[in-house]
Scaffold this motif. Structure first.
Motif, short mmCIF file in Angstrom:
data_model
loop_
_atom_site.label_atom_id
_atom_site.label_comp_id
_atom_site.label_asym_id
_atom_site.label_seq_id
_atom_site.Cartn_x
_atom_site.Cartn_y
_atom_site.Cartn_z
N VAL A 47 0.84 -1.20 0.00
CA VAL A 47 0.00 0.00 0.00
C VAL A 47 0.87 1.24 0.00
O VAL A 47 1.87 1.30 0.70
CB VAL A 47 -0.91 0.02 1.26
CG1 VAL A 47 -1.77 1.27 1.29
CG2 VAL A 47 -1.77 -1.22 1.33
N SER A 48 0.48 2.23 -0.79
CA SER A 48 1.09 3.56 -0.72
C SER A 48 0.00 4.52 -0.30
O SER A 48 -1.12 4.11 -0.01
CB SER A 48 1.71 3.95 -2.06
OG SER A 48 0.69 4.17 -3.02
N GLU A 49 0.29 5.79 -0.29
CA GLU A 49 -0.70 6.78 0.17
C GLU A 49 -1.98 6.78 -0.65
O GLU A 49 -3.05 6.92 -0.12
CB GLU A 49 -0.08 8.18 0.15
CG GLU A 49 0.94 8.40 1.23
CD GLU A 49 1.50 9.81 1.19
OE1 GLU A 49 0.83 10.72 0.67
OE2 GLU A 49 2.60 10.00 1.71
N ASP A 50 -1.85 6.62 -1.97
CA ASP A 50 -3.02 6.78 -2.82
C ASP A 50 -3.40 5.55 -3.64
O ASP A 50 -4.33 5.60 -4.42
CB ASP A 50 -2.82 7.96 -3.76
CG ASP A 50 -1.61 7.77 -4.68
OD1 ASP A 50 -0.76 6.93 -4.38
OD2 ASP A 50 -1.54 8.48 -5.70
N ARG A 51 -2.68 4.43 -3.46
CA ARG A 51 -3.03 3.25 -4.26
C ARG A 51 -2.54 1.96 -3.62
O ARG A 51 -1.69 1.96 -2.74
CB ARG A 51 -2.50 3.37 -5.67
CG ARG A 51 -1.00 3.42 -5.78
CD ARG A 51 -0.53 3.51 -7.20
NE ARG A 51 -1.00 4.71 -7.83
CZ ARG A 51 -0.47 5.29 -8.88
NH1 ARG A 51 0.59 4.75 -9.44
NH2 ARG A 51 -0.97 6.37 -9.40
N TYR A 67 -4.34 -0.43 -8.06
CA TYR A 67 -5.73 -0.06 -7.81
C TYR A 67 -5.78 1.22 -7.02
O TYR A 67 -4.90 1.48 -6.18
CB TYR A 67 -6.44 -1.15 -7.00
CG TYR A 67 -6.69 -2.42 -7.76
CD1 TYR A 67 -7.91 -2.64 -8.40
CD2 TYR A 67 -5.71 -3.42 -7.84
CE1 TYR A 67 -8.14 -3.81 -9.09
CE2 TYR A 67 -5.94 -4.59 -8.54
CZ TYR A 67 -7.15 -4.78 -9.16
OH TYR A 67 -7.38 -5.94 -9.85
N ASP A 68 -6.85 2.02 -7.24
CA ASP A 68 -7.05 3.17 -6.36
C ASP A 68 -7.73 2.69 -5.08
O ASP A 68 -8.06 1.50 -4.95
CB ASP A 68 -7.82 4.30 -7.04
CG ASP A 68 -9.27 3.96 -7.37
OD1 ASP A 68 -9.81 2.95 -6.86
OD2 ASP A 68 -9.88 4.72 -8.15
#
Length: 145
Positions: A47-51, A67-68
């Motif tokens: 996981v990253s901040e936005d996806r 994925y978003d």
């Protein structure tokens, strides 16, 4: 000996699960992934901040999907061989980069279409190209070794 076998079994079962706990992933993302890639194996999430990023195997090929946070598939990346490139892109590499070899080549498919990225090298230079309109390449990066 029996206790060693039990310990190894427990440890291997811990590693057999995804390396990232899917409990931390939006269920809509997991549902979207399983719907799109129902035969995927060895899913590995991060996981990253936005996806969300999931690396997995499908038909013996390693693939990465992004994925978003709502579960919409943004794009999919896979390594390919030079023979899988569109013919015009193959020809341009062969004609313009005669003294180079391919060190990396991948395809990125998403809602805006499919792009190709290739890293070419020779003894002095490393060049990263990106396809445009399946008809040519643009230089993204060029560096001396």
């Amino acid at each position: 000996m029996k206790s060693l076998f039990i310990i190894l079994t427990v440890i291997s079962s811990l590693f057999a699960n995804n390396s990232f706990a899917t409990d931390d992933i939006n269920p809509a993302v997991i549902k979207s992934f399983h719907r799109t890639f129902k035969d995927a194996t060895e899913a590995n999430w991060s996981v990253s901040e936005d996806r969300y990023k999931v690396q997995f195997y499908l038909a013996a090929q390693q693939i990465t999907a992004y994925y978003d946070k709502q579960g919409t598939l943004l794009f999919v990346v896979r390594n390919i061989s030079s023979f899988q490139l569109p013919l015009l892109l193959q020809a341009e590499i062969k004609n313009k980069y005669v003294n180079y070899w391919i060190s990396n080549l991948y395809e990125e498919s998403g809602v805006n279409g499919t792009d190709y990225y290739v890293t070419l090298e020779n003894s002095d230079t490393k060049v990263v190209l990106k396809s445009y309109s399946h008809a040519g390449w643009s230089v993204q990066q060029k560096e001396s070794k």
